[in-house]
Motif scaffolding. Sequence first.
Motif, PDB file in Angstrom:
ATOM      1  N   SER A  79     -38.110   3.458   9.234  1.00  0.00           N
ATOM      2  CA  SER A  79     -38.581   2.515   8.051  1.00  0.00           C
ATOM      3  C   SER A  79     -37.867   2.792   6.566  1.00  0.00           C
ATOM      4  O   SER A  79     -37.379   1.626   6.123  1.00  0.00           O
ATOM      5  CB  SER A  79     -40.183   3.327   7.566  1.00  0.00           C
ATOM      6  N   ALA A  80     -36.624   3.497   6.187  1.00  0.00           N
ATOM      7  CA  ALA A  80     -35.996   3.902   5.611  1.00  0.00           C
ATOM      8  C   ALA A  80     -34.844   2.921   5.617  1.00  0.00           C
ATOM      9  O   ALA A  80     -34.143   2.012   4.279  1.00  0.00           O
ATOM     10  CB  ALA A  80     -35.990   5.248   4.506  1.00  0.00           C
ATOM     11  N   ALA A  83     -35.888  -0.386   5.291  1.00  0.00           N
ATOM     12  CA  ALA A  83     -36.133  -0.977   3.932  1.00  0.00           C
ATOM     13  C   ALA A  83     -35.161  -0.833   2.613  1.00  0.00           C
ATOM     14  O   ALA A  83     -34.628  -1.348   1.401  1.00  0.00           O
ATOM     15  CB  ALA A  83     -36.960  -0.223   2.594  1.00  0.00           C
ATOM     16  N   LYS A  84     -34.296   0.943   3.136  1.00  0.00           N
ATOM     17  CA  LYS A  84     -32.896   0.793   1.572  1.00  0.00           C
ATOM     18  C   LYS A  84     -32.077   0.402   1.802  1.00  0.00           C
ATOM     19  O   LYS A  84     -31.307   0.719   3.766  1.00  0.00           O
ATOM     20  CB  LYS A  84     -33.145   1.968   1.560  1.00  0.00           C
ATOM     21  N   PRO A  85     -31.018  -0.585   1.906  1.00  0.00           N
ATOM     22  CA  PRO A  85     -29.559  -1.040   1.872  1.00  0.00           C
ATOM     23  C   PRO A  85     -28.798  -0.116   2.564  1.00  0.00           C
ATOM     24  O   PRO A  85     -27.672  -0.308   2.786  1.00  0.00           O
ATOM     25  CB  PRO A  85     -30.004  -2.097   0.804  1.00  0.00           C
ATOM     26  N   ASP A  86     -28.899   0.820   1.395  1.00  0.00           N
ATOM     27  CA  ASP A  86     -27.417   2.056   0.458  1.00  0.00           C
ATOM     28  C   ASP A  86     -28.460   3.109   1.870  1.00  0.00           C
ATOM     29  O   ASP A  86     -27.125   4.575   2.189  1.00  0.00           O
ATOM     30  CB  ASP A  86     -27.438   2.534  -0.751  1.00  0.00           C
ATOM     31  N   TYR A  87     -29.034   3.275   2.813  1.00  0.00           N
ATOM     32  CA  TYR A  87     -29.442   4.567   3.909  1.00  0.00           C
ATOM     33  C   TYR A  87     -28.667   4.424   4.503  1.00  0.00           C
ATOM     34  O   TYR A  87     -28.339   5.537   5.154  1.00  0.00           O
ATOM     35  CB  TYR A  87     -30.611   3.926   3.887  1.00  0.00           C
ATOM     36  N   GLN A  90     -25.398   6.963   3.039  1.00  0.00           N
ATOM     37  CA  GLN A  90     -25.259   8.007   2.886  1.00  0.00           C
ATOM     38  C   GLN A  90     -25.955   9.096   3.795  1.00  0.00           C
ATOM     39  O   GLN A  90     -25.819   9.805   3.995  1.00  0.00           O
ATOM     40  CB  GLN A  90     -27.158   8.239   2.000  1.00  0.00           C
TER      41      GLN A  90
END
Length: 183
Positions: A79-80, A83-87, A90
């Motif tokens: 899900s992250a 949802a998060k483009p920079d996941y 990182q």
Amino acid sequence: MVPQTIGALASLLALVAPGIVFELLRERRRAGGRETVFREASRVALSSLAFSVASTAILLGVHAATSKWFGWTLFVDLSALVAKPDYAKQNVALIGYSAVAELALACLLALAVDVVLALRRRQPPSVGRQSAWVKMFREDRPQNALCWVHVMLEDGNRSSGSCGPTTPPVIPTNARSCWKASS
């Protein structure tokens, strides 16, 4: 479709690896039959998909349980990731670890399914690829006995003879090379 990058090629190989493992293990236990390339490729692709989906579901379950009970992040949080483009930037190591874990688990599932199927069917660990001729003339032959055979071909021709002691361990497709015909 041809993979354009090393990453795409590695992904393709990782996707089909569980099916290839399963197919190679199955081929050890059965005599080789004639199959089309389409049928074999389809079996590899479908079994790869099944083992990959099963291993992904297991890893997602482990991830959900460990993150809920212990607060650990062992695998990628899907899900992250969505949802998060920079996941992805990182957590490159975690994504790589998760991919390797999924591949290893899928291959282990393929091995486990093969072992269970072999035990249920009482299959031997390995089936040798030798012909009935080799079994009859080499393994079942009494010591110092001369095997004699008479063959009638479909076109009506007949031949008889013995297989000499200087033949190779596996009788070739062209059996005349070991045939000592009678007169």
